[in-house]
Each structure stands twice: as C-alpha cells, then as structure tokens.
Scaffold this motif. Structure first.
Motif, short mmCIF file in Angstrom:
data_model
loop_
_atom_site.label_atom_id
_atom_site.label_comp_id
_atom_site.label_asym_id
_atom_site.label_seq_id
_atom_site.Cartn_x
_atom_site.Cartn_y
_atom_site.Cartn_z
N GLN A 43 0.74 -1.22 0.08
CA GLN A 43 0.14 0.00 -0.10
C GLN A 43 1.18 1.15 -0.06
O GLN A 43 1.78 1.34 0.75
CB GLN A 43 -1.04 -0.14 1.17
CG GLN A 43 -1.92 1.34 1.36
CD GLN A 43 -2.97 1.10 2.24
OE1 GLN A 43 -2.98 0.12 2.86
NE2 GLN A 43 -3.59 2.10 2.54
N GLY A 44 0.55 2.16 -0.80
CA GLY A 44 1.52 3.45 -0.95
C GLY A 44 1.53 4.09 -2.57
O GLY A 44 0.62 3.78 -3.23
N ALA A 66 -11.72 -6.04 -11.38
CA ALA A 66 -10.17 -5.26 -11.83
C ALA A 66 -8.96 -6.26 -11.19
O ALA A 66 -8.10 -6.47 -11.90
CB ALA A 66 -10.19 -3.89 -11.90
N ALA A 67 -9.10 -6.33 -9.74
CA ALA A 67 -8.09 -6.87 -9.24
C ALA A 67 -7.94 -8.10 -9.26
O ALA A 67 -6.97 -8.86 -9.43
CB ALA A 67 -8.61 -6.67 -7.61
N PHE A 126 2.01 -5.42 -6.70
CA PHE A 126 0.64 -4.54 -6.99
C PHE A 126 0.74 -3.42 -5.79
O PHE A 126 0.55 -3.78 -4.59
CB PHE A 126 -0.76 -5.45 -6.74
CG PHE A 126 -0.51 -6.58 -7.72
CD1 PHE A 126 -0.88 -6.44 -8.97
CD2 PHE A 126 -0.30 -8.07 -7.41
CE1 PHE A 126 -0.91 -7.39 -9.92
CE2 PHE A 126 -0.29 -9.04 -8.06
CZ PHE A 126 -0.56 -8.76 -9.32
N VAL A 127 0.76 -2.20 -6.37
CA VAL A 127 0.63 -1.07 -5.36
C VAL A 127 -1.01 -0.44 -5.50
O VAL A 127 -1.51 -0.20 -6.39
CB VAL A 127 1.65 -0.19 -6.12
CG1 VAL A 127 1.68 1.19 -4.89
CG2 VAL A 127 3.03 -0.66 -6.38
N THR A 137 -6.18 -2.73 -0.99
CA THR A 137 -5.06 -3.57 -0.56
C THR A 137 -5.54 -4.89 0.02
O THR A 137 -5.17 -5.83 -0.30
CB THR A 137 -4.28 -2.81 0.86
OG1 THR A 137 -3.87 -1.53 0.28
CG2 THR A 137 -3.09 -3.35 0.98
N HIS A 138 -6.77 -4.59 0.71
CA HIS A 138 -7.17 -6.08 1.22
C HIS A 138 -7.81 -6.96 0.08
O HIS A 138 -7.65 -7.89 0.24
CB HIS A 138 -8.58 -5.49 2.31
CG HIS A 138 -7.90 -5.08 3.51
ND1 HIS A 138 -8.59 -4.04 4.46
CD2 HIS A 138 -6.72 -5.35 4.15
CE1 HIS A 138 -7.74 -3.89 5.41
NE2 HIS A 138 -6.80 -4.58 5.29
#
Ligand code: AR6
Length: 176
Positions: A9-10, A133-134, A156-157, A164-165
């Motif tokens: 995540q970021g 999409a994820a 994957f950012v 993120t989850h």
C-alpha cells in the motif's frame, strides 16, 4: 522463498523496482491520478520521452503498452499502458484490461527487467469496478508468471486500504 507476487500500500512513484507501470491515456501526454503523480515525480524528462514515443508511433490504444526512461524516479523505466474505460462490461473491457497487464509484462521482459510494480489500472478515473479489476490483475499476472521465469518480483501497489485488502485476499489463493 519470497513469493513472486506481492501487494504494497502506498505511492508507486517511490518504489525502486526496475519498472513501474503507468495507467496512462492514449495521448501518453499525462493526466490526473497515478499518471499525474508519476509525471510530477519523474520531472519534465518523462514528458519529453513520451512525446518522442508519440512522434514515432502515435497514440497508444487501450490494452497496448510503451516503455520510456524514468526521469528522476528511483525506477529504471516506466511502462505506460492504457486500460479500458468501464462502459458497463459489454465493450471488451475485461480483455483489454488483461492485455494491458500482459503487454506490460512482456515489454518488461523484452527489455531484460526482473521486477515490476503495477497500479490498479483503470480503477480510478476509468471507473472499472475494483474487485473485478483486482481479480483480472492477479489472475493475468499469475498465469503469465507460471509460464515464464524471468520476472522475479511483481508488486501490486494499492493506494487505499480497501484495494489492499482485495489484493491480499486474492494473493492468498495463488501459489506463484
Ligand atoms: N500510486 C499508486 N496508485 C495510485 C497513485 C499513486 N501515486 N495515485 C492514484 N493511484 P487512475 P485509471 C491509484 O485514475 O483509472 C489519468 O488521468 C488510484 O487510487 O490514476 O486507469 C490518465 O491520464 C486507482 O486505484 O487511472 C487517464 O486519463 C489507480 O491508481 C486516466 O487517469 C488508477 O487510477 C486513467 O484512469
């Protein structure tokens, strides 16, 4: 052994991987979202590199990808891919999104790179539903990695916790 697919995540512009992927638009000349963030962090050299690609081959169609140097970014190169605009799901969006991931992976490999970071292509301004999409992102990358050994690290950012989850859940179901 470290899994080849990871979620972070970021802000993708801070990652010191070989290649970061930009969720661009067909003009390749910048925009908002992650595209804007990448151009801001990379500086004017990136826009100039994109202009040169534009001059050589024109616009970049959805599902396609091009590569440039990375200006001031810690990454070595930027792959600019264009995801589909979500139009309800009946306009080939899923295939175009798969193509965007696959063509980016192939271009990274063709340039000899071993690590790459993706944003969640099409899930911002382009409106693709996040969970769908994820799933496409993780399944397309996993299928590619099982056939090809070169890429050692695919990150994957995710910009927010919800995304993120979603990715974390999908990655626990994968063995690559
Ligand atoms: N790092 C990682 N992810 C980010 C960042 C960042 N710095 N900033 C945003 N995101 P979007 P799209 C996430 O809209 O939907 C541009 O104007 C964001 O939360 O950047 O493919 C282009 O020029 C979202 O999950 O790209 C095109 O016109 C994801 O990145 C259009 O937007 C993608 O959101 C492309 O739309």
């Amino acid at each position: 052994m470290q899994p080849r697919m990871q979620v972070v995540q970021g802000d993708i512009t801070t990652l010191a991987v070989d290649v970061i992927v930009n969720a661009a638009n067909p003009s390749l000349l910048g925009g908002g979202g992650v595209d804007g963030a990448i151009h801001r962090a990379a500086g004017p050299a990136l826009l100039e590199a994109c202009r040169q690609v534009r001059q050589l081959q024109g616009e970049c169609a959805p599902g396609h990808a091009v590569i440039t140097a990375a200006g001031n970014l810690p990454a070595k190169a930027v792959i600019h891919t264009v995801g589909p605009v979500w139009r309800g799901g009946e306009e080939n969006e899923a295939h175009l999104l798969e193509d965007a991931y696959r063509n980016s992976l192939q271009l990274a490999e063709a340039n000899g790179y071993t690590s790459i970071a993706f944003p969640a292509i099409s899930t911002g301004v382009y409106g693709y539903p996040k969970a769908a999409a994820a799933e496409i992102a993780v399944n397309t990358v996993a299928a590619h990695l099982t056939r090809r050994p070169q890429l050692q690290q695919v990150i994957f950012v995710c910009f927010d916790e919800e995304m993120t989850h979603l990715y974390q859940r999908l990655l626990t179901q994968q063995s690559v």
